[in-house]
Design an enzyme around this catalytic site. Sequence first.
Site, PDB file in Angstrom:
ATOM      1  N   ASP A 285       0.849  -1.195  -0.006  1.00 56.38           N
ATOM      2  CA  ASP A 285      -0.130   0.019   0.090  1.00 56.38           C
ATOM      3  C   ASP A 285       0.893   1.166  -0.153  1.00 56.38           C
ATOM      4  O   ASP A 285       2.100   1.159  -0.084  1.00 56.38           O
ATOM      5  CB  ASP A 285      -0.897  -0.013   1.221  1.00 56.38           C
ATOM      6  CG  ASP A 285      -2.293   0.691   0.943  1.00 56.38           C
ATOM      7  OD1 ASP A 285      -2.321   1.564   0.073  1.00 56.38           O
ATOM      8  OD2 ASP A 285      -3.349   0.781   1.673  1.00 56.38           O
TER       9      ASP A 285
HETATM   10  C1  NOJ Z   1      -3.945   3.873   0.299  1.00 53.24           C
HETATM   11  C2  NOJ Z   1      -5.241   2.939   0.407  1.00 53.24           C
HETATM   12  O1  NOJ Z   1      -5.101   2.242   1.545  1.00 53.24           O
HETATM   13  C3  NOJ Z   1      -5.394   1.916  -1.084  1.00 53.24           C
HETATM   14  O2  NOJ Z   1      -6.527   1.482  -0.770  1.00 53.24           O
HETATM   15  C4  NOJ Z   1      -5.258   2.817  -2.169  1.00 53.24           C
HETATM   16  O3  NOJ Z   1      -5.362   1.765  -3.394  1.00 53.24           O
HETATM   17  C5  NOJ Z   1      -3.856   3.492  -2.316  1.00 53.24           C
HETATM   18  N1  NOJ Z   1      -3.714   4.362  -1.248  1.00 53.24           N
HETATM   19  C6  NOJ Z   1      -3.555   4.329  -3.546  1.00 53.24           C
HETATM   20  O4  NOJ Z   1      -4.373   5.256  -3.579  1.00 53.24           O
END
Ligand code: NOJ
Length: 765
Positions: A285
Amino acid sequence: MKKFVFLITVVVLAYSCNQRTADSEIDRFINELMSQMSIQEKIGQLNLITPGADIPTGATVSTDVEEKIKNGQVGGIFGISGPPERIRQTQEMAVNDSRLGIPLLFGLDVIHGYKTVFPIPIGLSCSWDMELIEETARIAAREATADGINWNYSPMIDVSREPRWGRVAEGGGEDPYLNSEIARAMVRGYQQDDLASSYTMMSTAKHFALYGAPEGGRDYNTVDMSRTRMFNIYMPPFKAAIEEGVGCIMTAFNDVEGVPATGNRWLLTNILREKWDFDGFVISDYTSVNEMVDHGIGDLQAVSALALKAGLDMDMVGEAFLTTLEKSLEEGIIIEAYIDNACRNVLRAKYRLGLFDDPYRYIDETLPGKEILTAENLHAARDAAARSFVLLKNKGNILPLDKNQSIALIGPLAYEKSNMMGTWVVSADRQMSVPVLEGMKNVAGEEINIRYAKGANIHDDPDFAEKVNVFGPRIVIDERSPEVMLREAVGIASNADVIVAVIGEASEMSGESSSRSDISLPESQKKLVRALAGTGKPLVLVMMSGRPLTMEEEYELADAILFVWHPGIEAGNAIADVLYGYYNPSGKLTMSFPRNAGQIPVYYNHRSTGRPQEGDEFVKFRSNYLDVPNSPLFPFGYGLSYTTFDYTNLKLNKDVMKPDEEITLFVTVTNTGDLDGEEVVQLYIHDVIRTITQPVKKLKGFEKVFLKAGESKEISFTITVNDLAFYDNDVNFKAEPGEFIVFAGTSSDDVASVSFTLQEKWPDQ
Ligand code: NOJ
């Protein structure tokens, strides 16, 4: 018969041989490519960057993007969306200006539609309609790929029993079985059966794992649980997504058994690769590799090496891999095989997407005009929204409304556009949303007698509003005082036949980094509801939110409540369709609604204690509260219709089942009202005596059935031994012989039951 079996065997063999040929072709291609790659270029493939100009979804953004692409230091880009010309330019940089010309992946968060925005995922889940959910994903893929996107960060399949956690808006609620079905439907919708088609995109199941269980409901917080809970409740949707062929898995921010998920080898290798045979690639993430430093696991070099060795393939935004892996290799902290393995996984995804065949496969400048925001797509969004609404109360059948009634349309969400689409809308234009006032006129005609007043701010506190308004104004505090607004609303309400109050959360009161400790309506809106109820006029609440709310008082005060989540681009039209009875509501809750925040977590599939309580009456020395019943305000599976359904003739085709057999449950469902309607018939199972304690009920099947007024249908469910099995403390999946109770009904707390015996021992015992 024999011939037929032989034919099937030949077909299956031929298919698996083809599959192997295909895989070995991919391997040959990748081996050849990798033999030309320097170590820096291999590490470059593990780097995902975001220029951040358009769509910030995190706190940091990448720098020197162009230079890095040309140097072969980038495997993929996310956060740029159309028009396709922009993606073409960026792809050209990689293909023409980097040494080996390896094409880039283009990723984005297309969470509930691209430009045609569907209801937020928790809303969609309440439709219990897997074909519909698949269709929304298919449309999202067609629109996003038309703009050049080939990789999506959806579905979020984190089971959650935590309504304080804002990200329940992005998931399918509290149940593992339903979330697994949704995971399959969404992966199918995004990827279809051809990842290399220019109309499909690679799907990412996220967040692996356990992100939906943060302590206290606070986003990004620590998670700790037993393995039986993990495997029985939180893991099944990931296994389902993998079985459906999902191309990518994203790790979670939290730790699992003390090791951050992003660096957790047990999760990313032992479970994902070895137990579940996942052959796609694993992305971190947003900066979750770097965040392991704050978790206290080591410095950046150490955590990067740990993540790589654990099985992480690509690093999102943090450039931890890019800046440390070469050094770790030189110092002997890692070996090249780890880098090769990760690089191979990323390249394989590019191959499967068809990018080596044609790096511009997803870039066709003529497509946006043909695919995006078409009349069919908008129609699908309107339909999906109507199907996601849950009717929580309808005293005296006050709904549906009559077009001749005069309406007082009141509330901070009744005539505005910026909150209708909900959270996680990164590429759509919120101003294209249909406000409720407009929808009412579209559906009932310009001539309807409707007067509008805002009545209250979503929230009166400017400090709170500022936190919610990070991506733009969602809570607009009126220049008028709350008293003046309230007076105006009460004046209009007192002169109408019916009050329709559209109230609830602003879109960014849920979603990422939007946890709340108090999940009731803000005080400004509570006052509004009290004042409206005080007029004595029939009161319909249309409630929007990204999470279950505590709303005991509003439940008492209102005559009818339609819970609409955040409905998407067609919000107003869909709400009016349902209020005026053009669509008979059929949604059922996928998360329990607590009576108050102190009850959290409250969920239907809890285990029995040694001192269980029958019903809601307080009994001393039983497991209960002094001040609130154990039951939620609305249970999982609950939702009314404008018609009524009866369940009769519940029976099984036998009383005893052997492990290699199936058993069939029959139930007759009758539409006993005057209107046609749909019902979600739910099947639950309870495993009576086991070596480890079992939930009082587990959802194991459902069917959405349309019945004309007066019509009856016999519904059947086939139960296999897998439906009776569970993971034990050693993570063995098994069914134990003995008695099982099967329930069928309209909601988790409104069911009839029959029982049977599973005979013989499970082979493992
Ligand atoms: C953080 C989030 O937790 C995730 O779900 C998302 O896909 C990413 N950022 C990218 O934006």
